[in-house]
Scaffold this motif. Structure first.
Motif, PDB file in Angstrom:
ATOM      1  N   HIS A 268      -6.752 -29.458  14.368  1.00  0.00           N
ATOM      2  CA  HIS A 268      -7.756 -28.728  13.595  1.00  0.00           C
ATOM      3  C   HIS A 268      -9.095 -28.787  14.328  1.00  0.00           C
ATOM      4  CE1 HIS A 268      -9.566 -27.656   9.512  1.00  0.00           C
ATOM      5  NE2 HIS A 268     -10.641 -28.019  10.200  1.00  0.00           N
ATOM      6  N   ILE A 269      -9.694 -27.619  14.559  1.00  0.00           N
ATOM      7  CA  ILE A 269     -11.049 -27.538  15.114  1.00  0.00           C
ATOM      8  C   ILE A 269     -11.880 -26.637  14.218  1.00  0.00           C
ATOM      9  CG2 ILE A 269     -12.482 -26.766  17.041  1.00  0.00           C
ATOM     10  CD1 ILE A 269     -10.231 -27.376  18.938  1.00  0.00           C
ATOM     11  N   GLN A 270     -13.057 -27.128  13.835  1.00  0.00           N
ATOM     12  CA  GLN A 270     -13.991 -26.318  13.065  1.00  0.00           C
ATOM     13  C   GLN A 270     -15.398 -26.613  13.561  1.00  0.00           C
ATOM     14  OE1 GLN A 270     -13.329 -27.925   9.077  1.00  0.00           O
ATOM     15  NE2 GLN A 270     -15.256 -29.079   9.209  1.00  0.00           N
ATOM     16  N   GLY A 271     -16.357 -25.726  13.211  1.00  0.00           N
ATOM     17  CA  GLY A 271     -17.738 -25.990  13.589  1.00  0.00           C
ATOM     18  C   GLY A 271     -18.398 -24.796  14.237  1.00  0.00           C
ATOM     19  N   THR A 272     -19.384 -25.083  15.115  1.00  0.00           N
ATOM     20  CA  THR A 272     -20.173 -24.039  15.747  1.00  0.00           C
ATOM     21  C   THR A 272     -20.347 -24.304  17.232  1.00  0.00           C
ATOM     22  OG1 THR A 272     -22.279 -25.166  15.298  1.00  0.00           O
ATOM     23  CG2 THR A 272     -21.474 -23.636  13.623  1.00  0.00           C
ATOM     24  N   GLN A 273     -20.430 -23.213  17.981  1.00  0.00           N
ATOM     25  CA  GLN A 273     -20.779 -23.244  19.396  1.00  0.00           C
ATOM     26  C   GLN A 273     -21.856 -22.188  19.630  1.00  0.00           C
ATOM     27  OE1 GLN A 273     -16.828 -22.471  21.128  1.00  0.00           O
ATOM     28  NE2 GLN A 273     -16.836 -24.538  21.981  1.00  0.00           N
ATOM     29  N   ASP A 274     -22.958 -22.589  20.274  1.00  0.00           N
ATOM     30  CA  ASP A 274     -24.068 -21.673  20.533  1.00  0.00           C
ATOM     31  C   ASP A 274     -24.503 -21.840  21.980  1.00  0.00           C
ATOM     32  OD1 ASP A 274     -26.384 -20.156  20.632  1.00  0.00           O
ATOM     33  OD2 ASP A 274     -27.077 -20.783  18.659  1.00  0.00           O
ATOM     34  N   ASN A 275     -24.355 -20.788  22.762  1.00  0.00           N
ATOM     35  CA  ASN A 275     -24.779 -20.823  24.160  1.00  0.00           C
ATOM     36  C   ASN A 275     -25.820 -19.744  24.426  1.00  0.00           C
ATOM     37  OD1 ASN A 275     -24.514 -21.541  27.115  1.00  0.00           O
ATOM     38  ND2 ASN A 275     -24.002 -19.376  27.179  1.00  0.00           N
ATOM     39  N   SER A 276     -26.967 -20.160  24.985  1.00  0.00           N
ATOM     40  CA  SER A 276     -27.994 -19.211  25.403  1.00  0.00           C
ATOM     41  C   SER A 276     -28.316 -19.353  26.886  1.00  0.00           C
ATOM     42  CB  SER A 276     -29.276 -19.406  24.575  1.00  0.00           C
ATOM     43  OG  SER A 276     -29.748 -20.736  24.675  1.00  0.00           O
ATOM     44  N   GLY A 277     -27.615 -20.252  27.573  1.00  0.00           N
ATOM     45  CA  GLY A 277     -27.842 -20.444  29.002  1.00  0.00           C
ATOM     46  C   GLY A 277     -27.022 -19.484  29.842  1.00  0.00           C
ATOM     47  N   THR A 278     -27.487 -19.196  31.053  1.00  0.00           N
ATOM     48  CA  THR A 278     -26.707 -18.373  31.971  1.00  0.00           C
ATOM     49  C   THR A 278     -25.528 -19.171  32.503  1.00  0.00           C
ATOM     50  OG1 THR A 278     -28.075 -19.031  33.862  1.00  0.00           O
ATOM     51  CG2 THR A 278     -28.725 -17.049  32.650  1.00  0.00           C
ATOM     52  N   VAL A 279     -24.405 -18.484  32.696  1.00  0.00           N
ATOM     53  CA  VAL A 279     -23.178 -19.109  33.186  1.00  0.00           C
ATOM     54  C   VAL A 279     -22.695 -18.321  34.397  1.00  0.00           C
ATOM     55  CG1 VAL A 279     -20.784 -19.695  32.643  1.00  0.00           C
ATOM     56  CG2 VAL A 279     -22.564 -19.939  30.884  1.00  0.00           C
ATOM     57  N   THR A 280     -22.493 -19.037  35.525  1.00  0.00           N
ATOM     58  CA  THR A 280     -22.070 -18.375  36.759  1.00  0.00           C
ATOM     59  C   THR A 280     -20.951 -19.154  37.421  1.00  0.00           C
ATOM     60  OG1 THR A 280     -24.340 -17.596  37.140  1.00  0.00           O
ATOM     61  CG2 THR A 280     -22.818 -17.490  38.996  1.00  0.00           C
ATOM     62  N   ALA A 281     -19.877 -18.451  37.793  1.00  0.00           N
ATOM     63  CA  ALA A 281     -18.773 -19.041  38.546  1.00  0.00           C
ATOM     64  C   ALA A 281     -18.508 -18.178  39.770  1.00  0.00           C
ATOM     65  CB  ALA A 281     -17.514 -19.147  37.686  1.00  0.00           C
ATOM     66  N   ASP A 282     -18.505 -18.797  40.956  1.00  0.00           N
ATOM     67  CA  ASP A 282     -18.406 -18.066  42.217  1.00  0.00           C
ATOM     68  C   ASP A 282     -17.380 -18.753  43.113  1.00  0.00           C
ATOM     69  OD1 ASP A 282     -18.753 -16.676  44.569  1.00  0.00           O
ATOM     70  OD2 ASP A 282     -20.900 -17.042  44.750  1.00  0.00           O
TER      71      ASP A 282
END
Length: 412
Positions: A268-282
């Motif tokens: 069971h997983i519940q809750g919140t996730q909030d991302n405002s940062g830039t994400v880069t994969a190269d």
């Protein structure tokens, strides 16, 4: 090596607690408080040789670390806060490696690792203050050849890792990060070859939670609150005169990530996730003549990621995911005459995935809400002079929710 041995060997033990039950109800309170402000953690491991049978270099750095290994049921309450800089660097420079060259760098702001046999109630609070940095760099330089190699850089602002072998496990996890995180992994062999197998990995996370359960059917209930504001960057790069028979170059970056893998108990997983940062994969690979070799280049970037994989029992996913950060993934290959090259780049604003057993009396339940306002970009480039196969796939998705039943014989 077992999961338990691996965690106990590799975890930074700024606080290591191993307890037996002392209360009548077989419950022991473990209270941990760690504050490391204006941290300056610098770890360097470097090695150089003209010729060797094998080479291993490892650099591990953390501002705060908690490791718990218990048998009886425990209550755990931990608060970790850090600001400043954590930097881990590992380098191997060699002419010839007749065996395996392993170069690993791991950097963490706050880290908590827990192993238990009979369940727990864990309240984990991790904070990486704004303006902090966490970085890991792994580099392998080869003059002639290495028969095989693993080059890995991993970095997380906040990391929680729990393994349970039975009982009821309740995880109340709060992770907040404003730190910039980077993981860079390089293999440089401009006139050399990479032998039978070469693995290059760069993996960066703002907030990361990994929860696993095995053996005695543990129940896992996780209440998650993850907030990332920092920039997250992962890079993996290999440049060689000749490739490996099997060469993989992978970059993975997540603003927030929670992953649960369980067997024969409720998940069971519940809750919140909030991302405002830039994400880069190269991820990028360049090879001269790579004969009949196989080269696989892949990058994955996600603002908010949640995965449940549960065999033998029901699973529930109920998260509110909000991403406003830009997510960019890049994958590229450049080669001369050779075998097969595959490049893939995948970018998500929000991704939630639940797997359950297709041959068990189990049901996947979900109640997810996803909101994305970030720019999601994926790019693949590929070039070779001649070869058997050149393939590229680029995928960009704002919001993704997947529920899937899988065969128990394919592994969890």
């Amino acid at each position: 090596m077992s999961k338990r041995a691996f965690l106990l060997i590799t975890a930074m033990s700024a606080a290591t607690i191993t307890c037996a039950a002392t209360f009548a109800d077989d419950t022991t309170e473990i209270l941990n408080g760690q504050v490391n402000l204006d941290a300056a953690i610098n770890v360097v491991a470097e090695g150089e040789t003209d010729e060797a049978g094998a080479a291993t270099m490892a650099a591990i750095g953390s501002a705060n670390a908690l490791t718990v290994d218990v048998i009886e049921r425990h209550d755990i309450a931990s608060e970790q806060t850090f600001s400043g800089d954590v930097d881990a660097r590992a380098a191997t420079r060699a002419g010839i490696i007749h065996g395996t060259a392993v170069t690993t760098a791991s950097a963490m702001g706050n880290a908590a690792s827990v192993i238990n046999d009979n369940g727990m109630d864990a309240e984990i609070d991790q904070t990486a203050l704004d303006g902090s940095t966490v970085s890991a760099t792994a580099e392998l330089e080869i003059g002639s050849y290495a028969i095989s190699s693993v080059t890995s850089a991993t970095a997380s602002a906040n990391a929680y890792d729990a393994v349970s072998y039975g009982g009821e496990n309740n995880h109340a996890l709060r992770q907040d990060s404003g730190a910039d995180v980077s993981a860079d992994s390089y293999v440089l062999a401009p006139t050399g070859g990479l032998g039978y197998a070469a693995t290059v990995l760069g993996a960066a996370n703002g907030n990361s939670a990994q929860i696993q359960g095995y053996y005695m059917g543990p129940d896992q209930i996780a209440d998650i609150d993850q907030d990332n504001r920092g920039s997250i960057s992962a890079r993996a790069r290999a440049e060689s005169g000749g490739g490996a028979v099997s060469e993989t170059v992978t970059a993975s970056a997540n603003g927030n990530s929670v992953w649960m893998q369980n067997e024969n108990g409720y998940a069971h997983i519940q809750g919140t996730q909030d991302n405002s940062g830039t994400v880069t994969a190269d991820a990028y690979a360049q090879a001269g003549d790579f004969d009949i070799d196989l080269v696989a280049v892949s990058s994955e970037g996600v603002g908010n990621s949640a995965i449940i994989s549960n065999l033998g029992a029901d699973a529930f996913m109920g998260l509110d995911q909000t991403n406003s950060g830009d997510v960019t993934t890049l994958a590229g290959f450049d080669g001369n005459q050779g075998g097969a090259a595959f490049a893939s780049a995948t970018a998500f604003g929000n991704a939630a995935t639940t797997y359950v057993c297709s041959e068990c009396a189990a049901t996947a339940y979900g109640n997810n809400n996803q909101t994305n306002s970030g720019a999601i970009t994926s790019n693949v480039t590929g070039r070779m002079t001649t070869g058997s196969t050149l393939s590229g796939t680029a995928t960009a998705i704002g919001n993704s929710a997947t529920y899937q039943s899988v065969s128990p014989y394919s592994g969890n």
